[in-house]
Design a protein around this motif. Structure first.
Motif, mmCIF file in Angstrom:
data_model
loop_
_atom_site.group_PDB
_atom_site.id
_atom_site.type_symbol
_atom_site.label_atom_id
_atom_site.label_comp_id
_atom_site.label_asym_id
_atom_site.label_seq_id
_atom_site.Cartn_x
_atom_site.Cartn_y
_atom_site.Cartn_z
ATOM 1 N N GLU B 148 -17.089 -47.067 16.700
ATOM 2 C CA GLU B 148 -15.857 -46.708 17.392
ATOM 3 C C GLU B 148 -15.925 -46.172 18.838
ATOM 4 O OE1 GLU B 148 -13.227 -45.320 13.311
ATOM 5 O OE2 GLU B 148 -14.402 -43.816 14.259
ATOM 6 N N THR B 149 -17.342 -45.982 19.141
ATOM 7 C CA THR B 149 -17.353 -45.420 20.413
ATOM 8 C C THR B 149 -18.253 -46.019 21.478
ATOM 9 O OG1 THR B 149 -19.030 -43.822 19.697
ATOM 10 C CG2 THR B 149 -16.826 -42.835 19.835
ATOM 11 N N VAL B 150 -19.317 -46.764 20.817
ATOM 12 C CA VAL B 150 -20.449 -47.367 21.687
ATOM 13 C C VAL B 150 -19.990 -48.418 22.529
ATOM 14 C CG1 VAL B 150 -21.441 -48.808 20.069
ATOM 15 C CG2 VAL B 150 -22.935 -48.011 21.598
ATOM 16 N N PHE B 151 -19.030 -49.257 22.376
ATOM 17 C CA PHE B 151 -18.561 -50.281 23.028
ATOM 18 C C PHE B 151 -17.982 -49.931 24.237
ATOM 19 C CE2 PHE B 151 -14.989 -48.844 21.024
ATOM 20 C CZ PHE B 151 -13.574 -49.078 21.892
ATOM 21 N N ALA B 152 -17.695 -48.552 24.424
ATOM 22 C CA ALA B 152 -16.918 -48.080 25.588
ATOM 23 C C ALA B 152 -18.013 -47.472 26.539
ATOM 24 C CB ALA B 152 -15.889 -46.826 25.283
ATOM 25 N N ASP B 181 -16.984 -45.636 30.242
ATOM 26 C CA ASP B 181 -17.266 -46.062 31.466
ATOM 27 C C ASP B 181 -16.401 -46.089 32.691
ATOM 28 O OD1 ASP B 181 -15.312 -47.894 30.957
ATOM 29 O OD2 ASP B 181 -16.131 -49.577 30.610
ATOM 30 N N SER B 182 -15.554 -45.017 32.584
ATOM 31 C CA SER B 182 -14.622 -44.672 33.572
ATOM 32 C C SER B 182 -13.303 -45.566 33.733
ATOM 33 C CB SER B 182 -15.308 -44.471 34.872
ATOM 34 O OG SER B 182 -15.440 -45.704 35.687
ATOM 35 N N HIS B 183 -13.437 -46.787 32.947
ATOM 36 C CA HIS B 183 -12.239 -47.501 32.969
ATOM 37 C C HIS B 183 -11.320 -47.391 31.607
ATOM 38 C CE1 HIS B 183 -13.591 -49.869 36.429
ATOM 39 N NE2 HIS B 183 -14.465 -49.973 36.001
ATOM 40 N N ARG B 184 -12.051 -46.849 30.544
ATOM 41 C CA ARG B 184 -11.593 -46.783 29.314
ATOM 42 C C ARG B 184 -12.493 -45.797 28.603
ATOM 43 N NH1 ARG B 184 -13.918 -51.605 26.506
ATOM 44 N NH2 ARG B 184 -15.627 -52.151 27.800
ATOM 45 N N MET B 185 -11.971 -45.038 27.470
ATOM 46 C CA MET B 185 -12.760 -43.886 26.987
ATOM 47 C C MET B 185 -12.559 -44.068 25.548
ATOM 48 S SD MET B 185 -12.401 -39.819 27.238
ATOM 49 C CE MET B 185 -11.013 -39.688 25.898
ATOM 50 N N SER B 186 -13.330 -43.687 24.786
ATOM 51 C CA SER B 186 -13.059 -43.830 23.201
ATOM 52 C C SER B 186 -13.619 -42.507 22.428
ATOM 53 C CB SER B 186 -13.629 -45.058 22.363
ATOM 54 O OG SER B 186 -13.373 -44.924 21.122
ATOM 55 N N GLN B 187 -12.771 -41.737 21.926
ATOM 56 C CA GLN B 187 -13.317 -40.475 21.354
ATOM 57 C C GLN B 187 -12.902 -40.285 19.901
ATOM 58 O OE1 GLN B 187 -12.296 -36.763 23.297
ATOM 59 N NE2 GLN B 187 -11.417 -36.277 21.407
ATOM 60 N N SER B 330 0.266 -52.944 34.354
ATOM 61 C CA SER B 330 -0.595 -53.838 34.398
ATOM 62 C C SER B 330 -1.969 -53.380 33.890
ATOM 63 C CB SER B 330 -0.736 -54.520 35.716
ATOM 64 O OG SER B 330 0.200 -55.142 36.181
ATOM 65 N N PHE B 331 -2.880 -54.240 33.032
ATOM 66 C CA PHE B 331 -4.353 -53.803 32.673
ATOM 67 C C PHE B 331 -5.016 -54.707 32.241
ATOM 68 C CE2 PHE B 331 -1.103 -53.518 29.264
ATOM 69 C CZ PHE B 331 -1.952 -54.143 28.435
ATOM 70 N N ASN B 332 -6.229 -54.660 32.101
ATOM 71 C CA ASN B 332 -7.314 -55.552 31.745
ATOM 72 C C ASN B 332 -7.156 -55.773 30.547
ATOM 73 O OD1 ASN B 332 -9.536 -57.148 31.012
ATOM 74 N ND2 ASN B 332 -10.844 -56.225 32.702
ATOM 75 N N PRO B 333 -6.901 -56.966 29.990
ATOM 76 C CA PRO B 333 -6.758 -57.383 28.309
ATOM 77 C C PRO B 333 -8.033 -57.065 27.640
ATOM 78 C CG PRO B 333 -6.542 -59.443 29.554
ATOM 79 C CD PRO B 333 -6.599 -58.340 30.759
ATOM 80 N N GLU B 334 -9.150 -57.352 28.411
ATOM 81 C CA GLU B 334 -10.402 -57.049 27.688
ATOM 82 C C GLU B 334 -10.457 -55.725 27.017
ATOM 83 O OE1 GLU B 334 -13.194 -59.241 27.809
ATOM 84 O OE2 GLU B 334 -12.980 -60.341 29.418
ATOM 85 N N TYR B 335 -9.923 -54.756 27.835
ATOM 86 C CA TYR B 335 -10.067 -53.231 27.376
ATOM 87 C C TYR B 335 -9.237 -53.211 26.044
ATOM 88 C CZ TYR B 335 -12.340 -52.276 31.710
ATOM 89 O OH TYR B 335 -13.298 -52.434 32.670
ATOM 90 N N LEU B 336 -8.179 -53.631 26.188
ATOM 91 C CA LEU B 336 -7.221 -53.608 24.885
ATOM 92 C C LEU B 336 -7.826 -54.269 23.829
ATOM 93 C CD1 LEU B 336 -4.733 -52.423 23.711
ATOM 94 C CD2 LEU B 336 -3.332 -54.192 24.835
ATOM 95 N N ILE B 337 -8.352 -55.395 23.914
ATOM 96 C CA ILE B 337 -8.975 -56.220 23.013
ATOM 97 C C ILE B 337 -10.097 -55.377 22.297
ATOM 98 C CG2 ILE B 337 -10.536 -58.467 22.494
ATOM 99 C CD1 ILE B 337 -8.661 -59.914 24.518
ATOM 100 N N ASP B 338 -11.132 -54.947 23.116
ATOM 101 C CA ASP B 338 -12.138 -54.206 22.826
ATOM 102 C C ASP B 338 -11.679 -52.909 21.695
ATOM 103 O OD1 ASP B 338 -14.001 -55.646 23.945
ATOM 104 O OD2 ASP B 338 -14.379 -54.362 25.520
ATOM 105 N N ALA B 339 -10.509 -52.203 22.202
ATOM 106 C CA ALA B 339 -9.869 -51.142 21.847
ATOM 107 C C ALA B 339 -9.449 -51.636 20.331
ATOM 108 C CB ALA B 339 -9.003 -50.319 22.595
ATOM 109 N N LEU B 340 -8.703 -52.617 20.140
ATOM 110 C CA LEU B 340 -8.179 -53.174 18.788
ATOM 111 C C LEU B 340 -8.859 -53.514 17.931
ATOM 112 C CD1 LEU B 340 -5.004 -55.045 20.342
ATOM 113 C CD2 LEU B 340 -4.787 -52.873 19.138
ATOM 114 N N ARG B 357 -0.939 -43.909 35.424
ATOM 115 C CA ARG B 357 -1.730 -43.114 34.348
ATOM 116 C C ARG B 357 -2.413 -43.721 33.198
ATOM 117 N NH1 ARG B 357 0.112 -37.765 34.804
ATOM 118 N NH2 ARG B 357 -1.223 -37.012 33.424
ATOM 119 N N PRO B 358 -3.427 -43.462 32.478
ATOM 120 C CA PRO B 358 -4.138 -43.825 31.861
ATOM 121 C C PRO B 358 -3.293 -43.999 30.467
ATOM 122 C CG PRO B 358 -5.660 -42.674 32.621
ATOM 123 C CD PRO B 358 -4.346 -42.452 33.276
#
Lengths: 380, 380
Positions: B148-152, B181-187, B330-340, B357-358
């Motif tokens: 749940e976290t390492v991908f970020a 990675d400063s673009h996304r965070m997972s906790q 607007s955002f990078n869809p890769e981040y949303l895909i990784d999150a999902l 804002r994030p």
């Protein structure tokens, strides 16, 4: 202007086949495109990388395709990208609508994707074959003779004729397929029932490799045509064109030993021999000359391989039958592994002349006209 | 001198696990080797690449191993080569016999393989952990919070602390795992039943990735120890050591918005959202800023992406629930895909503050303590 709706899966399958001929590394930009021709009787997908070309026709009455054509025309689309887009569409049906300036609107469910297309006028004219006499063959049979020979082609581009498989119709009514890289050779003879078409051509190994992905129904019969520098394989909907390699193939018959010259005849269990060679190979890949030694002495058959860095292997083999003289011969086990991979018979017959002459492999108890040749390596 | 016989499969499994720690690209030649220590009570396989180390003990009474030890000692063998050799042996049992000068003879059926070994004296001493208080956790639970976290994590080596996952025991009795990675965070927050061990460490993502291949029994409970710059994961037979990343991780709590700041709250079907993003991504990868635009206006939620070269996508999304103001972001869809990808719940809740804002993602209807953050891209 083009307008049709179609079942996504049927369209995707047709795209997947056509894409086999479309290269990403081509010098003519138009050849990275897919050409879509829509007529009232169906849709033709055309792809080419200059070496191979595929025309794939989807007839309007194809039941799986649930096709409805309401506008005709032709357009070029970026092939790889278009295939990705189609595969990601949400619904089972897609609508394809050409807009102004070759723009294409794809609609599927609530998803609308607009793609920039190009005028199909810029697509190069593909050389077609004026159909004449043909040869009919089962896909399965053709794949078999391709598999049995293509692995032995040369990968050295400086001798182009050896990068293809030599296909020749013989006066005996047989088809001969042969390939060699000068270290090993593989030859298959196949009796032809219907041999109206006569030819003597060299088919590039790359065309053979993509052939397998284009014709996936092994039980299907296809027609083969030849004209000038091209060969055409055709079923009801797919026409697969390959360029041929120019030049004349050397006479390989003279390489196959005379029966009288053999001095040693061994039969092995093919799987056991294969595993023994796999183990020898672990060591030979670590050395410069990379050879395994086979020593036949009385009833004993022993393989040995040495690597000064990592170690050695010593293994006794069980010959199922043995006739002839003792021998010690060295060769690259990779060649024997490759040869065994394409022999389906459970037992393999290997015959030797001397430790400096090529030895032959054949499936045992099979009048199959399949023979392979491996050249030994001289060691001190 | 070492002498034992063992079941090939059991030995191969132990080798496969130990090999996870052995690198081919290491600057200390001894670290490409496997260390085998044979004592009367069993065999220990040791591997290390300097970052992670594995000690794998095969007890003599392990039933699957059918082990018979008749000589003890230790030796180093080339790890990758040795594993290949063992996997190719013909019989279910292998005999391992140390000869003079650290030569090892492997015998299996009619196959005899001699390997050059090295004196284990040259193997570096591995730093071990003086066991103290520990934390017990199920492998499955640990794998989940890692996934749940390492991908970020960041892949930029110039900021080492962001290349690992921050693991911290909180005063609330929870374990916190966080990566950014400063673009996304997972906790992820996880309640701990037994939290005797307190820590605040950064575990390298590489160690997390190989952890999965070492501990394959999800139902097993393992013990975690920490000492100085190392973390130890241990079950009955395997000790897995990882170095920790030095430095202190920034306070990520301040990045998570206050509940009061959210202005828009949307719930989507996770699979539908994922597929929409997959389609948007086909186009965004073709552009330089690579963003998809989400426009929320009244009851309509629309995603759009444009590539000047290839085309555009326009798609309506169905929000399962919507509360709050209109927004265009607007955002990078890769981040949303990784999150999902790491959200297992069928529905996902996304909350926004403004288009600069994030925004946050959480599995809906799950008091799971799992939150992800994605930073938008400013567009003109």
């Amino acid at each position: 202007m083009i307008k049709f709706s179609i079942n996504k899966n049927a369209f995707q399958n047709a795209l997947r086949i056509t894409k086999q001929a479309i290269g990403s590394k081509v010098t003519i930009p138009a050849l990275t495109k897919l050409k879509i021709e829509v007529e009232e009787n169906g849709i033709t997908l055309i792809g080419s990388n200059g070496q191979i070309s595929i025309k794939n026709f989807l007839p309007v009455d194809n039941k799986d395709a649930s096709m409805l054509i309401s506008g005709t025309g032709s357009v070029l689309l970026e092939a790889a990208f278009f295939e990705n887009v189609v595969s990601q569409l949400p619904e089972v049906t897609l609508e394809f609508t050409e807009k102004e300036q070759k723009q294409v609107l794809l609609t599927s469910g609530k998803s609308e994707i607009t793609l920039k297309g190009l005028d199909s006028e810029i697509y190069p004219h593909l050389q077609e074959i004026s159909e004449g006499s043909s040869l009919k063959m089962k896909v399965k049979v053709l794949k078999e003779i391709f598999t049995e020979t293509v692995f032995a082609v040369s990968t050295q581009e400086n001798r182009p004729i050896f990068t293809g498989v030599h296909l020749e119709t013989l006066s005996t009514g047989e088809l001969k397929a042969v390939a060699t890289d000068s270290h090993r050779m593989s030859q298959r003879l196949l009796p032809l029932e219907d041999s109206e078409l006569k030819f003597d051509v060299i088919l590039p190994s790359k065309s053979i490799n993509s052939f397998k992905n284009v014709f996936t129904n092994d039980e299907e019969e296809i027609e083969i045509f030849i004209s000038g520098s091209q060969m055409l394989f055709r079923n009801e909907t797919i026409s697969y064109y390959s360029r041929l390699i120019e030049g004349s193939y050397p006479d390989t018959n003279r390489l196959i030993p005379n029966e009288a010259d053999y001095t040693l005849d061994l039969v092995f269990d093919a799987a056991q021999l294969r595993h023994t060679m796999d183990r020898a190979r672990l060591l030979t890949v670590m050395t410069t000359n990379g050879t395994v030694k086979l020593t036949v002495s009385g009833d004993s058959v022993v393989t040995t391989a040495n690597s000064p860095e990592v170690g050695s292997v010593h293994e006794e083999l069980t010959a199922l039958s043995k006739e002839g003289n003792d021998l010690a011969i060295s060769f690259n086990p990779e060649y024997l592994i490759d040869a065994l991979k394409v022999i389906k018979a459970p037992e393999v017959r290997i015959r030797f002349i001397s430790n400096v002459r090529p030895f032959t492999l054949q499936p045992r108890n099979e009048e199959s006209g399949f023979v392979q040749l491996i050249t030994p390596v001289r060691t001190n």
